[in-house]
Motif scaffolding. Structure first.
Motif, PDB file in Angstrom:
ATOM      1  N   ARG A 361      45.047 -35.278 -39.781  1.00 12.15           N
ATOM      2  CA  ARG A 361      44.210 -34.910 -38.634  1.00 12.15           C
ATOM      3  C   ARG A 361      43.768 -33.453 -38.727  1.00 12.15           C
ATOM      4  NH1 ARG A 361      48.153 -37.492 -35.346  1.00 12.15           N
ATOM      5  NH2 ARG A 361      48.484 -35.579 -34.141  1.00 12.15           N
ATOM      6  N   TYR A 362      44.646 -32.599 -39.237  1.00 12.00           N
ATOM      7  CA  TYR A 362      44.296 -31.177 -39.374  1.00 12.00           C
ATOM      8  C   TYR A 362      43.198 -31.000 -40.421  1.00 12.00           C
ATOM      9  CZ  TYR A 362      44.862 -26.132 -39.850  1.00 12.00           C
ATOM     10  OH  TYR A 362      44.638 -24.776 -39.881  1.00 12.00           O
ATOM     11  N   LEU A 363      43.292 -31.693 -41.541  1.00  5.92           N
ATOM     12  CA  LEU A 363      42.246 -31.603 -42.560  1.00  5.92           C
ATOM     13  C   LEU A 363      40.929 -32.156 -42.013  1.00  5.92           C
ATOM     14  CD1 LEU A 363      41.240 -31.020 -45.391  1.00  5.92           C
ATOM     15  CD2 LEU A 363      42.154 -33.238 -46.123  1.00  5.92           C
ATOM     16  N   LYS A 364      41.002 -33.252 -41.285  1.00  8.23           N
ATOM     17  CA  LYS A 364      39.800 -33.817 -40.677  1.00  8.23           C
ATOM     18  C   LYS A 364      39.157 -32.809 -39.726  1.00  8.23           C
ATOM     19  CE  LYS A 364      37.039 -37.334 -39.672  1.00  8.23           C
ATOM     20  NZ  LYS A 364      36.161 -37.987 -40.669  1.00  8.23           N
ATOM     21  N   ARG A 365      39.983 -32.091 -38.996  1.00  8.99           N
ATOM     22  CA  ARG A 365      39.469 -31.077 -38.070  1.00  8.99           C
ATOM     23  C   ARG A 365      38.747 -29.969 -38.832  1.00  8.99           C
ATOM     24  NH1 ARG A 365      43.740 -28.511 -33.979  1.00  8.99           N
ATOM     25  NH2 ARG A 365      43.743 -30.693 -33.292  1.00  8.99           N
ATOM     26  N   MET A 366      39.301 -29.546 -39.958  1.00  5.10           N
ATOM     27  CA  MET A 366      38.649 -28.507 -40.763  1.00  5.10           C
ATOM     28  C   MET A 366      37.296 -28.998 -41.290  1.00  5.10           C
ATOM     29  SD  MET A 366      40.704 -25.916 -40.637  1.00  5.10           S
ATOM     30  CE  MET A 366      41.067 -26.510 -38.972  1.00  5.10           C
ATOM     31  N   ILE A 367      37.257 -30.252 -41.717  1.00  4.95           N
ATOM     32  CA  ILE A 367      36.003 -30.827 -42.219  1.00  4.95           C
ATOM     33  C   ILE A 367      34.946 -30.838 -41.119  1.00  4.95           C
ATOM     34  CG2 ILE A 367      34.927 -32.950 -43.062  1.00  4.95           C
ATOM     35  CD1 ILE A 367      37.537 -33.548 -44.553  1.00  4.95           C
ATOM     36  N   GLU A 368      35.346 -31.237 -39.920  1.00  6.65           N
ATOM     37  CA  GLU A 368      34.406 -31.358 -38.810  1.00  6.65           C
ATOM     38  C   GLU A 368      33.936 -30.009 -38.289  1.00  6.65           C
ATOM     39  OE1 GLU A 368      36.648 -33.749 -36.122  1.00  6.65           O
ATOM     40  OE2 GLU A 368      35.952 -35.663 -37.024  1.00  6.65           O
ATOM     41  N   ARG A 369      34.710 -28.959 -38.488  1.00  5.52           N
ATOM     42  CA  ARG A 369      34.308 -27.637 -37.998  1.00  5.52           C
ATOM     43  C   ARG A 369      33.262 -26.979 -38.882  1.00  5.52           C
ATOM     44  NH1 ARG A 369      39.263 -23.839 -36.299  1.00  5.52           N
ATOM     45  NH2 ARG A 369      37.470 -22.573 -35.619  1.00  5.52           N
ATOM     46  N   LEU A 370      33.135 -27.433 -40.104  1.00  2.00           N
ATOM     47  CA  LEU A 370      32.144 -26.842 -40.999  1.00  2.00           C
ATOM     48  C   LEU A 370      30.732 -27.253 -40.573  1.00  2.00           C
ATOM     49  CD1 LEU A 370      33.976 -27.497 -44.381  1.00  2.00           C
ATOM     50  CD2 LEU A 370      33.446 -25.241 -43.419  1.00  2.00           C
ATOM     51  N   PRO A 371      29.742 -26.422 -40.850  1.00  2.00           N
ATOM     52  CA  PRO A 371      28.353 -26.764 -40.482  1.00  2.00           C
ATOM     53  C   PRO A 371      27.923 -28.098 -41.089  1.00  2.00           C
ATOM     54  CG  PRO A 371      28.500 -24.459 -41.142  1.00  2.00           C
ATOM     55  CD  PRO A 371      29.833 -25.071 -41.441  1.00  2.00           C
ATOM     56  N   ASP A 372      27.132 -28.840 -40.339  1.00  2.59           N
ATOM     57  CA  ASP A 372      26.708 -30.170 -40.779  1.00  2.59           C
ATOM     58  C   ASP A 372      25.910 -30.129 -42.077  1.00  2.59           C
ATOM     59  OD1 ASP A 372      27.914 -31.274 -38.568  1.00  2.59           O
ATOM     60  OD2 ASP A 372      26.063 -31.364 -37.382  1.00  2.59           O
TER      61      ASP A 372
END
Length: 470
Positions: A361-372
């Motif tokens: 979940r933490y890695l997924k959060r990092m992925i989602e925080r990056l610009p689209d």
């Protein structure tokens, strides 16, 4: 269409447009007169696709986690875009069949780590050089290392069909004998060396570099000749329209950095690879991964990530040891900090299921925080760096990257600037200050290697993984 009566329709044909009539006339002309008057480039455009002939392999073409990939494939795909037609890939068992198939007119060009030799130039027209590699003798770790061609007489030497190594051997040692094996891949030869079925083979240095992580028993012995140029090949004939397009494309690819970028993407994370790491990794796949694999697979299902990527993160963090504790107090399979665990609702970091779920979940959060706008695979590599060093420090590195002329959305550029966070001259200009910027670089590159190995093993139904899936 005209309405006739309720529930029924009558078709009224429309007169064809002038453009459609012209297209039909052209097609009829091609069909009746053949395409002998068309250049090779015109035939490709009329067909609507560029046909690439290659062999399966880590340096050429294979199916990866995100689909089709490989250095040759990625470069050829850019070339097809340059020509304005889609790429069609045809894989064949060996180099000899590539040339034969090309001469039969069943492909447009060969892109398969083909060295530009004098003998091949009798049959093929080569495009520009895009790399240089040296032919290397490969032997098995633990066996006697040969120092020259003469010492190969003491063992069984096997080559793939259609390579350029036979003329080299005939010139260097006329009385040397070897076997030519048909319908095998270079990986098959590496496996035969690992299993002591053969003693030696010869491969190009870049192929050895890519495959050593998969076959930790193979070792380079010596180079049998000077570096050779690699180039794409078309048929040798008067029509050089496709070769001319290659020359223009490669000139642009060199100028705009495309070649350098693809080399970095496919080879850079192997620069500091040590084969001993694969021994340990494979041992832990057998001993520690089986009870954890269901947790990785469930976490992958819950987050949409790849279980093999999560497993690679867990191995880099703890060697899949649920009781691991670092000097800074992070712990568990995914080495979560106490603060991160609390934010994610993880009650026991030592519980492997909770730790893996939290890490995913933490890695997924990092992925989602990056610009689209950031695309894969850069998105995943940047997110992994943030997982290791923190999102704020990653953003600092991205700011520095852009300030110094790099691309902040490109992992290779950010990777080169992350170490600046250890230098006061640079971290004093950032929001979050000092960080051990070398660590996320090693972190990401190691994970890429472990991830590649897991992908490769599962793709080949390797016993270490296949047995776990029963």
């Amino acid at each position: 269409m005209d309405r006739q009566e309720p529930g029924r329709w009558r078709y009224r044909p429309r007169l064809p447009s002038l453009r459609l009539l012209l297209m039909l006339a052209l097609l009829l002309l091609f069909a009746t007169s053949g395409d002998s008057d068309l250049t090779q480039l015109e035939r490709i455009q009329a067909r609507g696709s560029l046909m690439m002939l290659t062999v399966n392999g880590a340096s050429t073409y294979y199916l990866g986690a995100q689909g089709e990939t490989g250095f040759e494939y990625d470069l050829a795909r850019r070339f097809s875009e340059y020509l304005g037609v889609p790429l069609e890939v045809i894989t064949l068992p060996d180099i000899a069949e590539l040339v034969d198939t090309l001469e039969k007119g069943q492909g447009d060009f060969i892109a398969a780590n083909l060295s530009r030799t004098v003998l091949r130039q009798d049959r093929l027209r080569f495009g520009p050089r895009y790399d240089s590699v040296a032919p290397v003798v490969v032997y098995r770790r633990g066996s006697r290392r040969p120092d020259n061609v003469a010492e190969l007489r003491d063992g069984r030497l096997a080559l793939l069909a259609g390579t350029s190594y036979e003329p080299l051997l005939k010139s260097a040692a006329p009385d040397l004998s070897w076997e030519v094996l048909d319908d095998l891949s270079i990986e098959d030869l590496f496996e035969m060396i690992s299993n002591e079925e053969i003693d030696y083979t010869i491969v190009d240095s870049n192929i050895l570099e890519l495959n050593r992580r998969f076959f930790p028993d193979i070792r380079p012995a010596f180079e049998i000749d000077e570096a050779q140029d690699l180039a794409w090949a078309t048929l040798r004939r008067d029509d050089d329209t496709l070769a001319q397009q290659m020359r223009e494309f490669f000139q642009l690819a060199e100028q705009d950095g495309l070649l350098a970028d693809l080399r970095q993407r496919h080879y850079a994370h192997l620069e500091n690879y040590e084969p001993v790491g694969t021994y340990t990794f494979q041992r832990q796949i057998r001993e520690r991964l089986p009870p954890l694999r269901p947790y990785f697979e469930q976490a992958a299902q819950d987050t949409g990530l790849d279980w093999r990527l999560l497993a690679a993160v867990g191995y880099q963090e703890s060697h899949w040891n649920p009781d691991a504790v670092s000097r800074t107090g992070v712990r568990g399979v995914m080495m979560l900090t106490l603060r991160t665990a609390r934010q994610l609702g993880i009650e026991d970091r030592r519980d492997p299921e909770q730790s893996i779920q939290g890490g995913a979940r933490y890695l997924k959060r990092m992925i989602e925080r990056l610009p689209d706008r950031i695309q894969e695979p850069d998105r995943t590599w940047l997110a992994l760096a943030a997982y290791n060093i923190g999102f704020g420090h990653l953003e600092d590195a991205r700011v520095l990257t852009e300030r110094l002329g790099g691309n902040p959305d490109r992992w290779l550029d950010v990777r080169d600037h992350l170490p600046l966070l250890t230098q006061e001259r640079w971290y004093s200009q950032t929001r979050f200050g000092y960080a051990r910027g070398y660590e996320p670089v090693d972190f990401v590159e190691n994970i890429r290697t472990f991830y590649d190995i897991l992908l490769w093993m599962e793709g080949r139904s390797h016993p270490l993984l296949a047995q776990q899936n029963r």
